[in-house]
Design a protein around this motif. Structure first.
Motif, PDB file in Angstrom:
ATOM      1  N   ARG A  91      19.004  35.278 -17.661  1.00  0.00           N
ATOM      2  CA  ARG A  91      19.276  33.890 -17.948  1.00  0.00           C
ATOM      3  C   ARG A  91      19.066  33.552 -19.426  1.00  0.00           C
ATOM      4  O   ARG A  91      19.775  32.726 -20.010  1.00  0.00           O
ATOM      5  CB  ARG A  91      18.364  33.042 -17.063  1.00  0.00           C
ATOM      6  N   ASP A 123      21.988  21.678 -18.913  1.00  0.00           N
ATOM      7  CA  ASP A 123      22.537  20.408 -19.382  1.00  0.00           C
ATOM      8  C   ASP A 123      21.852  19.908 -20.659  1.00  0.00           C
ATOM      9  O   ASP A 123      22.500  19.329 -21.539  1.00  0.00           O
ATOM     10  CB  ASP A 123      22.424  19.344 -18.273  1.00  0.00           C
ATOM     11  N   LEU A 124      20.556  20.169 -20.803  1.00  0.00           N
ATOM     12  CA  LEU A 124      19.845  19.661 -21.989  1.00  0.00           C
ATOM     13  C   LEU A 124      20.237  20.452 -23.249  1.00  0.00           C
ATOM     14  O   LEU A 124      20.321  19.880 -24.336  1.00  0.00           O
ATOM     15  CB  LEU A 124      18.325  19.706 -21.768  1.00  0.00           C
ATOM     16  N   THR A 164      12.428  21.249 -22.506  1.00  0.00           N
ATOM     17  CA  THR A 164      13.000  22.563 -22.224  1.00  0.00           C
ATOM     18  C   THR A 164      12.682  23.526 -23.369  1.00  0.00           C
ATOM     19  O   THR A 164      12.953  23.214 -24.537  1.00  0.00           O
ATOM     20  CB  THR A 164      14.525  22.495 -21.961  1.00  0.00           C
ATOM     21  N   LEU A 166      13.736  26.967 -23.922  1.00  0.00           N
ATOM     22  CA  LEU A 166      14.893  27.637 -24.527  1.00  0.00           C
ATOM     23  C   LEU A 166      15.885  26.619 -25.079  1.00  0.00           C
ATOM     24  O   LEU A 166      16.556  26.882 -26.080  1.00  0.00           O
ATOM     25  CB  LEU A 166      15.594  28.533 -23.502  1.00  0.00           C
ATOM     26  N   ASP A 306       4.179  29.823 -15.722  1.00  0.00           N
ATOM     27  CA  ASP A 306       4.285  31.290 -15.655  1.00  0.00           C
ATOM     28  C   ASP A 306       2.974  31.959 -15.237  1.00  0.00           C
ATOM     29  O   ASP A 306       2.938  33.176 -15.061  1.00  0.00           O
ATOM     30  CB  ASP A 306       4.746  31.849 -17.010  1.00  0.00           C
ATOM     31  N   VAL A 328       6.816  22.018 -13.047  1.00  0.00           N
ATOM     32  CA  VAL A 328       7.884  22.462 -13.948  1.00  0.00           C
ATOM     33  C   VAL A 328       9.063  23.040 -13.149  1.00  0.00           C
ATOM     34  O   VAL A 328      10.220  22.682 -13.378  1.00  0.00           O
ATOM     35  CB  VAL A 328       7.353  23.496 -14.973  1.00  0.00           C
TER      36      VAL A 328
HETATM   37  C1  UD1 Z   1      11.135  29.206 -20.424  1.00  0.00           C
HETATM   38  C2  UD1 Z   1      10.503  30.557 -20.180  1.00  0.00           C
HETATM   39  C3  UD1 Z   1       9.998  30.662 -18.735  1.00  0.00           C
HETATM   40  C4  UD1 Z   1       9.072  29.474 -18.425  1.00  0.00           C
HETATM   41  C5  UD1 Z   1       9.759  28.151 -18.762  1.00  0.00           C
HETATM   42  C6  UD1 Z   1       8.831  26.960 -18.603  1.00  0.00           C
HETATM   43  C7  UD1 Z   1      11.775  32.012 -21.651  1.00  0.00           C
HETATM   44  C8  UD1 Z   1      12.705  33.170 -21.783  1.00  0.00           C
HETATM   45  N1  UD1 Z   1      11.502  31.591 -20.407  1.00  0.00           N
HETATM   46  O1  UD1 Z   1      12.282  29.135 -19.568  1.00  0.00           O
HETATM   47  O2  UD1 Z   1       9.270  31.890 -18.611  1.00  0.00           O
HETATM   48  O3  UD1 Z   1       8.760  29.490 -17.044  1.00  0.00           O
HETATM   49  O4  UD1 Z   1      10.211  28.171 -20.132  1.00  0.00           O
HETATM   50  O5  UD1 Z   1       7.703  27.110 -19.389  1.00  0.00           O
HETATM   51  O6  UD1 Z   1      11.254  31.500 -22.623  1.00  0.00           O
HETATM   52  N2  UD1 Z   1      15.816  22.059 -17.333  1.00  0.00           N
HETATM   53  C9  UD1 Z   1      16.828  21.155 -17.154  1.00  0.00           C
HETATM   54  N3  UD1 Z   1      17.933  21.215 -17.970  1.00  0.00           N
HETATM   55  C10 UD1 Z   1      18.047  22.147 -18.953  1.00  0.00           C
HETATM   56  C11 UD1 Z   1      17.014  23.078 -19.138  1.00  0.00           C
HETATM   57  C12 UD1 Z   1      15.904  23.001 -18.320  1.00  0.00           C
HETATM   58  O7  UD1 Z   1      16.750  20.294 -16.276  1.00  0.00           O
HETATM   59  O8  UD1 Z   1      19.055  22.147 -19.671  1.00  0.00           O
HETATM   60  C13 UD1 Z   1      14.624  22.015 -16.478  1.00  0.00           C
HETATM   61  C14 UD1 Z   1      14.373  23.319 -15.723  1.00  0.00           C
HETATM   62  O9  UD1 Z   1      15.121  23.379 -14.529  1.00  0.00           O
HETATM   63  C15 UD1 Z   1      12.887  23.261 -15.474  1.00  0.00           C
HETATM   64  C16 UD1 Z   1      12.372  22.574 -16.735  1.00  0.00           C
HETATM   65  O10 UD1 Z   1      13.481  21.888 -17.303  1.00  0.00           O
HETATM   66  O11 UD1 Z   1      12.595  22.440 -14.358  1.00  0.00           O
HETATM   67  C17 UD1 Z   1      11.787  23.521 -17.756  1.00  0.00           C
HETATM   68  O12 UD1 Z   1      12.716  24.556 -18.004  1.00  0.00           O
HETATM   69  P1  UD1 Z   1      12.835  25.283 -19.424  1.00  0.00           P
HETATM   70  O13 UD1 Z   1      11.672  24.915 -20.274  1.00  0.00           O
HETATM   71  O14 UD1 Z   1      14.188  25.047 -19.973  1.00  0.00           O
HETATM   72  O15 UD1 Z   1      12.721  26.812 -19.015  1.00  0.00           O
HETATM   73  P2  UD1 Z   1      13.352  27.999 -19.828  1.00  0.00           P
HETATM   74  O16 UD1 Z   1      13.385  27.634 -21.259  1.00  0.00           O
HETATM   75  O17 UD1 Z   1      14.601  28.449 -19.165  1.00  0.00           O
END
Ligand code: UD1
Length: 421
Positions: A91, A123-124, A164, A166, A306, A328
């Motif tokens: 991902r 989406d973010l 978020t 990433l 995590d 989360v």
């Molecule tokens: C990163 C970490 C992962 C960790 C997570 C939360 C990496 C490679 N992975 O994942 O190990 O568990 O942070 O600390 O760094 N969300 C949205 N829209 C978006 C993006 C995220 O709604 O566009 C939501 C997700 O579904 C989740 C929350 O935001 O509920 C946090 O996700 P996010 O921080 O984006 O996780 P990652 O960056 O993918």
């Protein structure tokens, strides 16, 4: 598919060296796409997710060389389309979107699907790219982002589940080469975002506020090569602390950043463990059963999602009732049913696990479902009676460098059984 066999009941003691952070290394490697110059990254862990990222960079046209923990990358000319065959395996591949958009004003990557820890939208990320004047389209399963020129603006990346990680990194990378000033409100403050910002700054980016909820980026015309050492992996460190809490006498973690682990060490302290902490080492003294605690996962500096599965394994042995609430990724409880098969007493109520500690866990064949869940099962196996067989360990190889060898080095009786795929 390999499996890991753990014979429970062996006490752990000694030293373990923590590897570089996977979640820092992935976006930092992607960020090397922002320049034509050579970049040298040290302390890159040897993990399958890292191999996938290096494959993507090579496929895009970058020259990639790896010698033990150091990776040298030169992305003189790069394509803008990341291959589905590799992208679908990880991902985090999505974090090449930001640097490609920044450098070439165009990128196309397969849209990540859901995974066992829930629906994982982007989406973010796209909201951030749109705020930079890019168009985003979904075409044939890919997401395509493109712009005539990127222009800085203010964007709020806070989602329903908080910031978020990433997504913040992706928008930050694109913004380094946008025209004018970008302000990211609701930014993730995780140490991995700060590490990425530090690397980008070495490349010539102008960034302020990394590590806070508001990051300001002043776009520059181009970035240059840089050398960087990835921060220690706080989740690997936390996992070894839990191993030590479950089965340790005295275990010392070396090459950690203790500051990044405060939420975990505070919780272990609440659970009754004594630790000696310096800036870059943590020594945990095992003391048998933990006290029950109540944990709520939150964005940094809160308790990390995590580390949630590993804490469930520990609290399975804490006499009394503990609760673990996941804010989360509310569906991230795949480890619970497997821990129950080992004798744990856990009831799920929505996004809360109620754990009643039991005196003994018993070994069983169990199935790893995701990265941290598989770590939790290995940890439970360290104290379970008889033998635990953790299947599908390719999940664990995504995020833990030689976990079996490191645990064996501390005295665990653990073997990896290689099997043909
Ligand atoms: C990163 C970490 C992962 C960790 C997570 C939360 C990496 C490679 N992975 O994942 O190990 O568990 O942070 O600390 O760094 N969300 C949205 N829209 C978006 C993006 C995220 O709604 O566009 C939501 C997700 O579904 C989740 C929350 O935001 O509920 C946090 O996700 P996010 O921080 O984006 O996780 P990652 O960056 O993918």
């Amino acid at each position: 598919m390999d499996k890991i066999i753990v014979h429970g009941g062996r006490p752990l003691s000694g030293f373990v060296k923590i590897s570089g952070s996977k979640n820092s290394a992935l976006p930092i490697l992607a960020a090397t796409l922002l320049t034509r110059d050579q970049c040298i990254i040290h302390s890159v862990p040897d993990l399958s997710d890292i191999h996938y990222m290096l494959q993507i960079l090579s496929h895009l046209g970058a020259q990639v060389e790896r010698a033990s923990g150091t990776v040298t990358i030169q992305a003189e000319n790069v394509a803008t389309v990341a291959p589905y065959e590799i992208v679908r395996k990880m991902r985090a591949s999505v974090c090449v979107l930001g640097p490609l958009l920044g450098r070439h004003k165009e990128a196309r990557v397969s849209l990540p699907g859901g995974c066992v820890i829930g629906d994982r939208p982007i989406d973010l990320h796209l909201k951030g790219f749109r705020a930079l004047n890019a168009a985003c389209r979904v075409e044939a399963g890919d997401v395509r982002v493109f712009a005539d020129e990127l222009r800085g603006s203010t964007v709020d990346l806070e989602g329903r589940q908080g910031p978020t990680v990433l997504g913040t990194g992706n928008v930050l990378m694109a913004a380094t080469l946008a025209e004018g000033i970008t302000v990211i409100e609701g930014a993730a403050a995780e140490p991995e975002v700060v590490d990425l910002a530090n690397f980008l700054t070495k490349m010539g980016a102008k960034i302020e506020g990394a590590g806070t909820r508001r990051i300001t980026v002043e776009g520059v015309k181009e970035l240059h090569g840089a050398e960087h050492c990835v921060i220690p992996d706080r989740i690997e460190a936390g996992t070894f602390l839990v191993a030590a809490a479950l089965a340790g006498t005295v275990v010392t973690l070396r090459r950690v950043c203790a500051d990044h682990l405060k939420a975990v060490t505070n919780t272990l302290s609440d659970a009754g463990y004594k630790m000696d902490i310096t800036r870059d080492t943590i020594t945990l003294h095992g003391n048998g059963s933990p006290r029950p605690v109540h944990i709520v996962t939150e964005p940094y500096p809160g308790f990390p999602t995590d580390m949630q599965a590993q804490m469930c394994a520990l609290l399975s042995r804490a006499p009394g009732e503990s609760t673990v609430t996941e804010t989360v990724f509310p569906q991230r409880f795949m480890h619970v049913s497997e821990l129950k098969r080992m004798g744990a007493d856990i009831a799920l109520e929505g996004a809360t696990a109620r754990i009643n500690g039991v005196p003994h866990l018993s070994g069983a064949p169990v199935m790893a479902s995701d990265l941290r869940a598989s770590a939790a099962l290995v940890l439970a196996g360290l104290v379970a009676e008889a033998t635990t067989e953790v299947n599908r360990v390719y999940h664990i190889d995504r995020g833990y460098e030689s976990i079996d060898e490191k645990l064996a080095g501390l005295g665990a009786e653990i073997q990896r059984v290689k099997q043909g795929n």
